[in-house]
Scaffold this motif. Structure first.
Motif, PDB file in Angstrom:
ATOM      1  N   UNK A 182       6.401   4.970  -9.542  1.00  0.00           N
ATOM      2  CA  UNK A 182       6.810   4.080  -8.457  1.00  0.00           C
ATOM      3  C   UNK A 182       6.068   4.431  -7.169  1.00  0.00           C
ATOM      4  N   UNK A 183       5.940   5.745  -6.916  1.00  0.00           N
ATOM      5  CA  UNK A 183       5.221   6.174  -5.711  1.00  0.00           C
ATOM      6  C   UNK A 183       3.758   5.730  -5.774  1.00  0.00           C
ATOM      7  N   UNK A 184       3.147   5.895  -6.960  1.00  0.00           N
ATOM      8  CA  UNK A 184       1.754   5.475  -7.108  1.00  0.00           C
ATOM      9  C   UNK A 184       1.620   3.964  -6.913  1.00  0.00           C
ATOM     10  N   UNK A 185       2.591   3.211  -7.401  1.00  0.00           N
ATOM     11  CA  UNK A 185       2.574   1.761  -7.240  1.00  0.00           C
ATOM     12  C   UNK A 185       2.667   1.383  -5.763  1.00  0.00           C
ATOM     13  N   UNK A 186       3.587   2.045  -5.046  1.00  0.00           N
ATOM     14  CA  UNK A 186       3.748   1.763  -3.617  1.00  0.00           C
ATOM     15  C   UNK A 186       2.481   2.118  -2.846  1.00  0.00           C
ATOM     16  N   UNK A 187       1.866   3.251  -3.196  1.00  0.00           N
ATOM     17  CA  UNK A 187       0.651   3.664  -2.511  1.00  0.00           C
ATOM     18  C   UNK A 187      -0.477   2.661  -2.739  1.00  0.00           C
ATOM     19  N   UNK A 188      -0.576   2.157  -3.978  1.00  0.00           N
ATOM     20  CA  UNK A 188      -1.621   1.171  -4.264  1.00  0.00           C
ATOM     21  C   UNK A 188      -1.375  -0.116  -3.488  1.00  0.00           C
ATOM     22  N   UNK A 189      -0.100  -0.537  -3.432  1.00  0.00           N
ATOM     23  CA  UNK A 189       0.222  -1.737  -2.678  1.00  0.00           C
ATOM     24  C   UNK A 189      -0.059  -1.542  -1.184  1.00  0.00           C
ATOM     25  N   UNK A 190       0.218  -0.353  -0.701  1.00  0.00           N
ATOM     26  CA  UNK A 190      -0.026  -0.054   0.711  1.00  0.00           C
ATOM     27  C   UNK A 190      -1.518  -0.083   1.023  1.00  0.00           C
ATOM     28  N   UNK A 191      -2.303   0.541   0.154  1.00  0.00           N
ATOM     29  CA  UNK A 191      -3.747   0.546   0.361  1.00  0.00           C
ATOM     30  C   UNK A 191      -4.317  -0.865   0.272  1.00  0.00           C
ATOM     31  N   UNK A 192      -3.779  -1.660  -0.648  1.00  0.00           N
ATOM     32  CA  UNK A 192      -4.241  -3.037  -0.772  1.00  0.00           C
ATOM     33  C   UNK A 192      -3.890  -3.835   0.486  1.00  0.00           C
ATOM     34  N   UNK A 193      -2.675  -3.576   1.015  1.00  0.00           N
ATOM     35  CA  UNK A 193      -2.273  -4.280   2.237  1.00  0.00           C
ATOM     36  C   UNK A 193      -3.185  -3.915   3.399  1.00  0.00           C
ATOM     37  N   UNK A 194      -3.567  -2.622   3.511  1.00  0.00           N
ATOM     38  CA  UNK A 194      -4.477  -2.199   4.568  1.00  0.00           C
ATOM     39  C   UNK A 194      -5.839  -2.861   4.412  1.00  0.00           C
ATOM     40  N   UNK A 195      -6.307  -2.918   3.158  1.00  0.00           N
ATOM     41  CA  UNK A 195      -7.610  -3.538   2.912  1.00  0.00           C
ATOM     42  C   UNK A 195      -7.590  -5.013   3.282  1.00  0.00           C
ATOM     43  N   UNK A 196      -6.496  -5.695   2.897  1.00  0.00           N
ATOM     44  CA  UNK A 196      -6.378  -7.119   3.221  1.00  0.00           C
ATOM     45  C   UNK A 196      -6.321  -7.325   4.739  1.00  0.00           C
ATOM     46  N   UNK A 197      -5.608  -6.424   5.430  1.00  0.00           N
ATOM     47  CA  UNK A 197      -5.493  -6.529   6.889  1.00  0.00           C
ATOM     48  C   UNK A 197      -6.846  -6.358   7.549  1.00  0.00           C
ATOM     49  N   UNK A 198      -7.654  -5.397   7.067  1.00  0.00           N
ATOM     50  CA  UNK A 198      -8.987  -5.167   7.620  1.00  0.00           C
ATOM     51  C   UNK A 198      -9.894  -6.374   7.395  1.00  0.00           C
TER      52      UNK A 198
END
Length: 202
Positions: A182-198
Motif C-alpha cells: 500500500x505504501x509503495x502504491x501511494x508513493x507511486x501515485x504521489x510521484x505520478x501526481x508530481x510529474x503531472x503537476x510539473x
C-alpha cells in the motif's frame, strides 16, 4: 426329487428357543461386556483443547480468541474482514503444512512422546499422528476452529496455543506485506501526481 421348503420360525418358536438357551446367551453377553470394560480400562483418556477464533469487531485488526478451557485468552492479529472464508481456508492450508507440523513436533518433542525414535521415519510418523489429533475448521459464520487432542490436557492446550502463535506470525507477515504494498502504491501515485503537476506548469 423335491426341493426342501424353508419355513420361517414363528415368534413363539423364537421365544422358546431364546428361553431354552437363555443361560448361554446371558453368559456370552456378560463375557463380551467384561472384555469391553477391561479393554476400555487400558485405553488412555484423550482430552481436546479447542480454540474458537472470531473476526474482531473492534477497529483494530485482529482475532478475538475464546477457549473452551478458558486458558487461551489472547488476541491473534488478523487481516480478516471481507472474504473471511477464503482467509480461513488459507489458514487451514498453512497450519496443516509440513513446515508448521514439523515446528510443532520439534517444539513439543513429539517423536519421543509418541515413542517413534526407533522407527524408520520418525518425523513423518509423528506428523501423521499429529494430523490425526489436530483439526482446523472454517465455519459458515466465519469462525475458525482449532482443536488439538492428547492424553495430556496441558500439552493439548499448549499445542493449541502454539498454533495460535504460528497463526499470529502468518497474519503479521500478511499485514506487513499489505502495508508495504500500500505504501509503495501511494508513493507511486504521489510521484505520478508530481510529474503531472510539473508537466502542467510547462
Amino acid at each position: 426329487m423335491t426341493n426342501p421348503e424353508y419355513k420361517s420360525p414363528s415368534w413363539p418358536d423364537i421365544f422358546r428357543y431364546l428361553y431354552k438357551h437363555k443361560i448361554a446367551i446371558l453368559g456370552i453377553s456378560f463375557t463380551v461386556a467384561v472384555i469391553v470394560a477391561i479393554i476400555t480400562l487400558f485405553i488412555p483418556n484423550r482430552y481436546t483443547s479447542t480454540a474458537n477464533l472470531l473476526p474482531s469487531q473492534r477497529p483494530s485488526l485482529g482475532f478475538d480468541l475464546f477457549s473452551e478451557e478458558g486458558g487461551l485468552s489472547s488476541i491473534a492479529s488478523s487481516v480478516l474482514g471481507s472474504g473471511v472464508s477464503e482467509e480461513c481456508n488459507r489458514y487451514i492450508v498453512l497450519l496443516s503444512s509440513y513446515t508448521t507440523s514439523k515446528r510443532v513436533v520439534e517444539k513439543f518433542d513429539l517423536i519421543e512422546k509418541y515413542e517413534l525414535s526407533e522407527s524408520q521415519a520418525p518425523m513423518k510418523y509423528a506428523i501423521d499422528i499429529l494430523s490425526e489429533r489436530t483439526t482446523f475448521e472454517s465455519q459458515e459464520e466465519g469462525n475458525f476452529i482449532i482443536s488439538v487432542e492428547d492424553e495430556d490436557p496441558e500439552l493439548a492446550k499448549d499445542m493449541a496455543e502454539f498454533y495460535i502463535t504460528v497463526l499470529n506470525e502468518i497474519n503479521t507477515r500478511i499485514v506487513t506485506k499489505d502495508a508495504r504494498q500500500y505504501r509503495e502504491f501511494i508513493e507511486k501515485r504521489y510521484q505520478k501526481a508530481l510529474t503531472d503537476a510539473d508537466s502542467l506548469k510547462q
